[in-house]
Design a protein around this motif. Structure first.
Motif, PDB file in Angstrom:
ATOM      1  N   ALA A  29       0.838  -1.211   0.000  1.00 17.02           N
ATOM      2  CA  ALA A  29       0.000   0.000   0.000  1.00 17.02           C
ATOM      3  C   ALA A  29       0.866   1.250   0.000  1.00 17.02           C
ATOM      4  CB  ALA A  29      -0.917  -0.009   1.218  1.00 17.02           C
ATOM      5  N   MET A  30       1.948   1.222   0.768  1.00 17.01           N
ATOM      6  CA  MET A  30       2.862   2.374   0.805  1.00 17.01           C
ATOM      7  C   MET A  30       3.509   2.603  -0.570  1.00 17.01           C
ATOM      8  SD  MET A  30       2.856   3.823   3.771  1.00 17.01           S
ATOM      9  CE  MET A  30       4.361   4.772   3.850  1.00 17.01           C
ATOM     10  N   LYS A  31       3.825   1.496  -1.247  1.00 17.03           N
ATOM     11  CA  LYS A  31       4.431   1.608  -2.589  1.00 17.03           C
ATOM     12  C   LYS A  31       3.480   2.287  -3.569  1.00 17.03           C
ATOM     13  CE  LYS A  31       7.439  -2.506  -2.490  1.00 17.03           C
ATOM     14  NZ  LYS A  31       7.639  -3.836  -3.078  1.00 17.03           N
ATOM     15  N   GLN A  32       2.189   2.022  -3.387  1.00 12.69           N
ATOM     16  CA  GLN A  32       1.195   2.594  -4.309  1.00 12.69           C
ATOM     17  C   GLN A  32       0.852   4.041  -3.970  1.00 12.69           C
ATOM     18  OE1 GLN A  32       0.298   0.684  -6.898  1.00 12.69           O
ATOM     19  NE2 GLN A  32       1.599  -0.889  -5.982  1.00 12.69           N
ATOM     20  N   THR A  33       1.072   4.421  -2.712  1.00  8.89           N
ATOM     21  CA  THR A  33       0.605   5.743  -2.264  1.00  8.89           C
ATOM     22  C   THR A  33       1.765   6.659  -1.924  1.00  8.89           C
ATOM     23  OG1 THR A  33       0.323   4.854  -0.013  1.00  8.89           O
ATOM     24  CG2 THR A  33      -1.611   4.862  -1.441  1.00  8.89           C
ATOM     25  N   HIS A  34       2.114   6.716  -0.649  1.00  9.65           N
ATOM     26  CA  HIS A  34       3.083   7.696  -0.156  1.00  9.65           C
ATOM     27  C   HIS A  34       4.502   7.487  -0.677  1.00  9.65           C
ATOM     28  CE1 HIS A  34       0.060   9.192   2.638  1.00  9.65           C
ATOM     29  NE2 HIS A  34      -0.217   7.940   2.920  1.00  9.65           N
ATOM     30  N   LEU A  35       4.846   6.249  -1.037  1.00  7.68           N
ATOM     31  CA  LEU A  35       6.223   5.981  -1.467  1.00  7.68           C
ATOM     32  C   LEU A  35       6.295   5.621  -2.952  1.00  7.68           C
ATOM     33  CD1 LEU A  35       7.482   3.895   1.612  1.00  7.68           C
ATOM     34  CD2 LEU A  35       7.693   6.348   1.201  1.00  7.68           C
ATOM     35  N   ALA A  36       5.318   6.083  -3.706  1.00  7.31           N
ATOM     36  CA  ALA A  36       5.260   5.734  -5.134  1.00  7.31           C
ATOM     37  C   ALA A  36       6.480   6.245  -5.907  1.00  7.31           C
ATOM     38  CB  ALA A  36       3.976   6.297  -5.751  1.00  7.31           C
ATOM     39  N   ILE A 230     -16.390  -5.756  24.761  1.00  9.17           N
ATOM     40  CA  ILE A 230     -16.302  -5.473  23.323  1.00  9.17           C
ATOM     41  C   ILE A 230     -14.840  -5.518  22.899  1.00  9.17           C
ATOM     42  CG2 ILE A 230     -16.639  -3.691  21.558  1.00  9.17           C
ATOM     43  CD1 ILE A 230     -19.058  -2.733  23.187  1.00  9.17           C
ATOM     44  N   LYS A 231     -14.568  -6.306  21.861  1.00  6.41           N
ATOM     45  CA  LYS A 231     -13.190  -6.428  21.364  1.00  6.41           C
ATOM     46  C   LYS A 231     -13.004  -5.504  20.158  1.00  6.41           C
ATOM     47  CE  LYS A 231     -13.892 -10.944  21.400  1.00  6.41           C
ATOM     48  NZ  LYS A 231     -13.769 -12.407  21.336  1.00  6.41           N
ATOM     49  N   ALA A 232     -12.178  -4.489  20.332  1.00  2.02           N
ATOM     50  CA  ALA A 232     -11.900  -3.566  19.226  1.00  2.02           C
ATOM     51  C   ALA A 232     -10.793  -4.138  18.352  1.00  2.02           C
ATOM     52  CB  ALA A 232     -11.494  -2.201  19.779  1.00  2.02           C
ATOM     53  N   GLY A 233     -10.762  -3.686  17.098  1.00  4.52           N
ATOM     54  CA  GLY A 233      -9.708  -4.117  16.187  1.00  4.52           C
ATOM     55  C   GLY A 233      -8.410  -3.370  16.445  1.00  4.52           C
ATOM     56  N   TYR A 234      -7.304  -3.944  15.976  1.00  2.00           N
ATOM     57  CA  TYR A 234      -5.992  -3.306  16.098  1.00  2.00           C
ATOM     58  C   TYR A 234      -5.808  -2.326  14.925  1.00  2.00           C
ATOM     59  CZ  TYR A 234      -5.458  -7.378  13.131  1.00  2.00           C
ATOM     60  OH  TYR A 234      -5.652  -8.327  12.157  1.00  2.00           O
ATOM     61  N   LEU A 235      -4.698  -1.641  14.895  1.00  3.31           N
ATOM     62  CA  LEU A 235      -4.517  -0.533  13.936  1.00  3.31           C
ATOM     63  C   LEU A 235      -4.482  -0.990  12.481  1.00  3.31           C
ATOM     64  CD1 LEU A 235      -1.829   1.487  15.917  1.00  3.31           C
ATOM     65  CD2 LEU A 235      -4.253   2.060  15.648  1.00  3.31           C
ATOM     66  N   LYS A 236      -3.732  -2.045  12.203  1.00  7.01           N
ATOM     67  CA  LYS A 236      -3.619  -2.617  10.867  1.00  7.01           C
ATOM     68  C   LYS A 236      -3.219  -1.559   9.836  1.00  7.01           C
ATOM     69  CE  LYS A 236      -6.055  -6.053   8.047  1.00  7.01           C
ATOM     70  NZ  LYS A 236      -7.400  -6.576   7.704  1.00  7.01           N
ATOM     71  N   ASP A 237      -3.810  -1.585   8.651  1.00  6.37           N
ATOM     72  CA  ASP A 237      -3.383  -0.672   7.574  1.00  6.37           C
ATOM     73  C   ASP A 237      -4.290   0.562   7.499  1.00  6.37           C
ATOM     74  OD1 ASP A 237      -5.592  -2.041   6.782  1.00  6.37           O
ATOM     75  OD2 ASP A 237      -4.879  -2.495   4.765  1.00  6.37           O
ATOM     76  N   HIS A 238      -4.668   1.086   8.633  1.00  4.14           N
ATOM     77  CA  HIS A 238      -5.485   2.304   8.647  1.00  4.14           C
ATOM     78  C   HIS A 238      -4.742   3.398   7.873  1.00  4.14           C
ATOM     79  CE1 HIS A 238      -7.560   5.867  10.136  1.00  4.14           C
ATOM     80  NE2 HIS A 238      -8.522   5.073  10.596  1.00  4.14           N
ATOM     81  N   PRO A 239      -5.461   4.191   7.075  1.00  7.45           N
ATOM     82  CA  PRO A 239      -4.798   5.245   6.291  1.00  7.45           C
ATOM     83  C   PRO A 239      -3.902   6.157   7.137  1.00  7.45           C
ATOM     84  CG  PRO A 239      -7.099   5.071   5.650  1.00  7.45           C
ATOM     85  CD  PRO A 239      -6.912   4.129   6.799  1.00  7.45           C
ATOM     86  N   MET A 240      -4.291   6.381   8.383  1.00  6.92           N
ATOM     87  CA  MET A 240      -3.478   7.246   9.244  1.00  6.92           C
ATOM     88  C   MET A 240      -2.157   6.580   9.650  1.00  6.92           C
ATOM     89  SD  MET A 240      -4.680  10.242   9.706  1.00  6.92           S
ATOM     90  CE  MET A 240      -6.150  11.040   9.045  1.00  6.92           C
ATOM     91  N   VAL A 241      -2.147   5.247   9.676  1.00  6.58           N
ATOM     92  CA  VAL A 241      -0.894   4.529   9.941  1.00  6.58           C
ATOM     93  C   VAL A 241       0.067   4.760   8.779  1.00  6.58           C
ATOM     94  CG1 VAL A 241       0.166   2.251  10.240  1.00  6.58           C
ATOM     95  CG2 VAL A 241      -1.996   2.778  11.392  1.00  6.58           C
ATOM     96  N   LEU A 242      -0.459   4.661   7.559  1.00  8.48           N
ATOM     97  CA  LEU A 242       0.374   4.891   6.375  1.00  8.48           C
ATOM     98  C   LEU A 242       0.894   6.325   6.344  1.00  8.48           C
ATOM     99  CD1 LEU A 242      -1.614   2.956   3.601  1.00  8.48           C
ATOM    100  CD2 LEU A 242      -0.036   2.091   5.318  1.00  8.48           C
ATOM    101  N   GLU A 243       0.046   7.266   6.744  1.00  7.29           N
ATOM    102  CA  GLU A 243       0.477   8.667   6.785  1.00  7.29           C
ATOM    103  C   GLU A 243       1.612   8.859   7.785  1.00  7.29           C
ATOM    104  OE1 GLU A 243      -1.628  12.017   6.358  1.00  7.29           O
ATOM    105  OE2 GLU A 243      -2.782  11.229   4.688  1.00  7.29           O
ATOM    106  N   SER A 244       1.509   8.162   8.915  1.00  9.06           N
ATOM    107  CA  SER A 244       2.560   8.278   9.930  1.00  9.06           C
ATOM    108  C   SER A 244       3.890   7.755   9.404  1.00  9.06           C
ATOM    109  CB  SER A 244       2.170   7.503  11.198  1.00  9.06           C
ATOM    110  OG  SER A 244       1.078   8.115  11.822  1.00  9.06           O
ATOM    111  N   PHE A 245       3.852   6.630   8.683  1.00  9.11           N
ATOM    112  CA  PHE A 245       5.075   6.105   8.077  1.00  9.11           C
ATOM    113  C   PHE A 245       5.682   7.127   7.120  1.00  9.11           C
ATOM    114  CE2 PHE A 245       4.142   1.599   9.178  1.00  9.11           C
ATOM    115  CZ  PHE A 245       5.407   1.276   9.635  1.00  9.11           C
ATOM    116  N   ALA A 246       4.838   7.716   6.293  1.00 14.08           N
ATOM    117  CA  ALA A 246       5.325   8.703   5.332  1.00 14.08           C
ATOM    118  C   ALA A 246       5.966   9.892   6.057  1.00 14.08           C
ATOM    119  CB  ALA A 246       4.178   9.185   4.448  1.00 14.08           C
ATOM    120  N   GLU A 247       5.380  10.264   7.174  1.00 11.28           N
ATOM    121  CA  GLU A 247       5.909  11.382   7.965  1.00 11.28           C
ATOM    122  C   GLU A 247       7.285  11.052   8.531  1.00 11.28           C
ATOM    123  OE1 GLU A 247       3.677  12.847  11.568  1.00 11.28           O
ATOM    124  OE2 GLU A 247       2.747  14.080   9.997  1.00 11.28           O
ATOM    125  N   ARG A 248       7.487   9.797   8.947  1.00 12.03           N
ATOM    126  CA  ARG A 248       8.790   9.406   9.488  1.00 12.03           C
ATOM    127  C   ARG A 248       9.886   9.539   8.427  1.00 12.03           C
ATOM    128  NH1 ARG A 248       6.155  10.457  12.584  1.00 12.03           N
ATOM    129  NH2 ARG A 248       5.220   9.408  14.346  1.00 12.03           N
TER     130      ARG A 248
END
Length: 344
Positions: A29-36, A230-248
């Motif tokens: 996903a990063m290859k297609q978006t922020h790191l294209a 109630i069991k919530a989901g983990y972060l996974k590939d949330h768009p904001m996770v990808l944005e954070s990687f791009a920011e790093r």
């Protein structure tokens, strides 16, 4: 169009195929978006293929003379402070003509908090709305490490979510290493009398630990039939996770990639961990490097060449954990100078 540069995304690795495939999906996903605009490779520290060295070698084969290494991990514990820099140092030492710049962990980040909020709200969306937020307890579950600084980050995440989302109370537990474990933490939380508990794993990927968190939740839920779990989901590939990687990645070039070092047990005398100050910056994962779901080891014999690179991890050289790992000397540092320590 030629790429802007080379990016190496460094994963932890897992024996669980789900975690590996989710990490790989995030990289794609990063290859297609922020790191294209970049050549991107990835690898794992342990338990999975390709290993980190394979990714670095691929980027080298493409002719890159500058590689940005990004840790695909939430907090800076031993892996980000020691094991990954050790791998980076080894590659840089053997390739003095290649500049390797090391980013920081994802850490506590407004974007990740937003992703966490959405995962929790997704879980609450299907619940009975008769229970108010103030009557709901949020249990935030961290990975658990032997680094108190990383463990304490889970508390900050939890507090930010509690105040930002209006929960009546927040509690903390860990999936391993640190205490309380999830089942013990939930049993303790039951004494507080909340009608509803939301269990949220502050994790990036699926795997055995997520399974353990959810099974511990089921175990305690069976003991307290009058409380809604109630069991919530983990972060996974949330768009904001990808944005954070791009920011790093951006931070490396702007010089803002300082890791929070204020309470680092390798740099400061932290109560209970006084003996860890100045621990050598070497990796500890050769016995599991590349050993994964296929059971084969592919460590290529890169056993840190037995010298730890003289990086005594002094943590006292006035660094702000600049964490670009070049400290102005482009990673071609003379490895006979023990004072040229790569801050982590």
């Amino acid at each position: 169009m030629s790429p802007k540069g080379a990016v190496m995304i460094c994963g932890h690795g897992s024996r669980d195929e789900r975690a590996v495939s989710q990490f790989n999906a995030m990289v794609e996903a990063m290859k297609q978006t922020h790191l294209a605009d970049y050549d991107v490779e990835s690898g794992f520290l342990e338990f999975a293929h390709p290993i980190l060295r394979d990714g670095f070698e691929k980027l080298k084969a493409m002719g890159h003379k500058k590689i940005y290494a990004l840790p695909g991990m939430l907090f800076a514990a031993g892996h980000v402070k020691n094991d990954l820099p050790s791998e980076v140092n080894n590659f840089a030492h053997e390739n003095p003509d290649i500049e390797v710049l090391f980013g920081r962990d994802l850490a506590i980040d407004p974007k990740l908090l937003m992703a966490a909020k959405e995962r929790i709200e997704e879980a609450l969306a299907g619940a009975d709305d008769s229970v108010d937020r103030k009557d709901t307890l949020l249990m935030v579950v961290g990975r658990g490490t032997n680094d108190p600084d990383a463990n304490s980050n889970v508390y900050k995440v939890a507090r930010m979510l509690q105040e930002g989302m209006g929960f009546g109370r927040t509690e903390i537990s860990y999936s391993g290493v640190a205490h309380p474990r999830v089942n013990a933490g939930l049993r303790e939380a039951m004494k507080l009398g909340y009608k509803r508990v939301v269990v949220f794993p502050y994790f990036l990927f699926a795997g055995i630990l997520i399974d353990r968190i959810y099974s511990h939740t089921d175990e305690v839920a069976a003991e307290f039939g009058d409380v809604e779990f109630i069991k919530a989901g983990y972060l996974k590939d949330h768009p904001m996770v990808l944005e954070s990687f791009a920011e790093r990645l951006t931070e490396i070039d702007t010089g803002d990639n300082n890791m929070n070092c204020q309470l680092c047990k390798y740099r400061e005398q932290i109560i209970g961990y006084e003996g860890d100050v100045g621990t050598p910056q070497v990796g500890h994962h050769h016995h599991v490097m590349g050993i994964g779901t296929d059971g084969h080891s592919h460590d290529h014999g890169h056993h840190h060449h037995g010298h730890g690179h003289g990086h005594h991890h002094n943590h006292d050289h006035g660094h702000s954990h600049g964490h670009s790992h070049d400290h102005g000397h482009s990673h071609s540092h003379d490895h006979d100078d023990a004072k040229k320590s790569t801050g982590s």
